[in-house]
Design an enzyme around this catalytic site. Structure first.
Site, PDB file in Angstrom:
ATOM      1  N   GLN A  12       3.530   1.883   4.397  1.00  0.00           N
ATOM      2  CA  GLN A  12       2.558   2.487   3.476  1.00  0.00           C
ATOM      3  C   GLN A  12       1.362   1.939   3.330  1.00  0.00           C
ATOM      4  O   GLN A  12       1.095   0.702   3.551  1.00  0.00           O
ATOM      5  CB  GLN A  12       3.205   2.520   2.122  1.00  0.00           C
ATOM      6  N   CYS A  43      -0.617   4.141  -7.066  1.00  0.00           N
ATOM      7  CA  CYS A  43      -0.546   2.691  -7.624  1.00  0.00           C
ATOM      8  C   CYS A  43      -1.317   2.762  -8.860  1.00  0.00           C
ATOM      9  O   CYS A  43      -2.471   3.187  -8.768  1.00  0.00           O
ATOM     10  CB  CYS A  43      -0.804   1.584  -6.665  1.00  0.00           C
TER      11      CYS A  43
END
Length: 375
Positions: free
Chosen positions: A100, A130
């Site tokens: 990722q 995030c």
């Protein structure tokens, strides 16, 4: 991808009785692009946690796929080719495995994606989810949900730079907030990413503004899956036991789910999911000796990556999470907290895990310790 109906009903806001034994559940076989994953409950990316050691343990205990902790694009570019780069540690037994990426500058993402492929990752995932304040302040992660043009440029650069046989995926939250503008931007990115060739998208049911507070909105996941039709959607959010994982698939129709915080210190959740899906009773929690053996293997794998004092510090936080399954959880937690040098790790196992006994299920309510991916 068609998903057969599941007979029993479970609300994600309630934890079913532990003795619950559902009928066999017909689940989809998960595929991401041309990569066959299989059982549709996988290990999510977890910043600071899902390194090679955690991923291998998850795979051994039933996870069909796992994603590396998020890596900054510039870090990949700067350390590309170095065997000592910890993010690049990939074990032979964990394929397929995802890597990722997170960053701010679209121009960095293409080369970074190539670096992940060169390191051996089979799927490249892009983090648009995030919600950590310092990440948002640097225009990374969930910040991109506020700027569809930039987000889609990132997707385009990664897809163009990555070999065609390597699937590209995206991780998103349901938006920056719950305003109509945020919703429109979410769907602009969702539709645009699929149009650019993304193979699957994981959607977390909270907004960036929520961070890790409040419930994950599963009804939004259902709406997204209905919107995209046969395209692959994975769901995320509030998955802290096996019952919840299967309930999300049943209630929303998503093609699979990614387990994040619910798997830290509890990799047995994947085997428990498989048992319930097969119509078996929920397995008993791992015994003290079963816990000991897994913890010891986890430490051995982590030592391969970090060595010595760094491994000790890295594993201490895992020990704290593993302690929740021990009948004397508070004492064991304190013992792991007190570890200062590598030799003390074995001392804790020798003292607290020497005598076999039944273990405990971890608490259903998560601790509020969010960082990127801890969802």
């Amino acid at each position: 991808m068609a998903t057969a109906g599941i007979d029993s009903a479970t609300s994600h806001t309630q934890t079913p009785a532990r003795e619950h034994s559902p009928a066999r559940q017909s689940l989809p076989q998960l595929c991401i692009g041309n990569v066959h994953i299989g059982f549709p409950v996988v290990q999510a990316a977890l910043s600071g946690y899902s390194d090679m050691a955690m991923r291998v343990i998850a795979r051994r205990l039933g996870a069909s796929y796992a994603i590396c902790e998020v890596v900054l694009d510039k870090m990949v570019v700067q350390t590309r080719g170095r065997r000592t780069a910890r993010w690049a540690a990939v074990h032979d037994e964990e394929h397929p495995v995802g890597g990722q990426l997170m960053g701010a500058d679209p121009q960095m993402f293409g080369e970074a994606a190539q670096g992940l492929v060169a390191a051996g990752f089979d799927i490249i995932d892009i983090n648009f989810g995030c919600p950590v304040k310092k990440v948002l302040g640097r225009c990374r992660g969930g910040f991109h949900l506020s700027q569809p043009d930039v987000a889609l440029e990132i997707v385009s650069r990664v897809r163009d730079a990555t070999p065609s046989h390597i699937p590209v995926t995206v991780k998103m939250r349901r938006g920056i907030d719950d305003t109509p503008e945020s919703r429109d931007k979410f769907f602009a990115i969702l539709d645009g990413a699929f149009a650019l060739g993304v193979a699957a998208i994981t959607v977390h049911g909270r907004t960036v503004e929520q961070r890790y507070n409040g419930p994950s909105r599963w009804e939004f996941l259902r709406e997204v899956k209905q919107h995209v039709g046969e395209r692959t959607i994975l769901g995320s959010g509030d998955l802290f036991d096996a019952e919840a994982c299967l309930a999300m698939i049943r209630e929303t129709g998503v093609d699979g789910v990614t387990v994040a915080r619910g798997a830290i210190g509890n990799p047995w959740i994947f085997a428990q999911c498989r048992a319930l899906a097969a119509g078996e009773p929920l397995p008993a929690p791992p015994t003290i000796h079963e816990q000991r053996d897994v913890i010891a293997s986890h430490y051995e794998l982590a030592d391969e990556i970090y060595g010595g004092e760094v491994c000790c510090r890295q594993m201490r936080k895992f020990g704290i999470k593993y302690s929740r399954l021990h009948p004397q959880a508070e004492n064991v937690r304190d013992a792991f907290v007190g570890i200062k040098r590598p030799g003390q790790w074995q001392e804790v196992l020798d003292r607290w895990y020497a005598t076999d006994a039944p273990g405990c299920y971890p608490p259903s309510e998560p601790e509020q310790n969010g960082s990127c991916g801890n969802e």
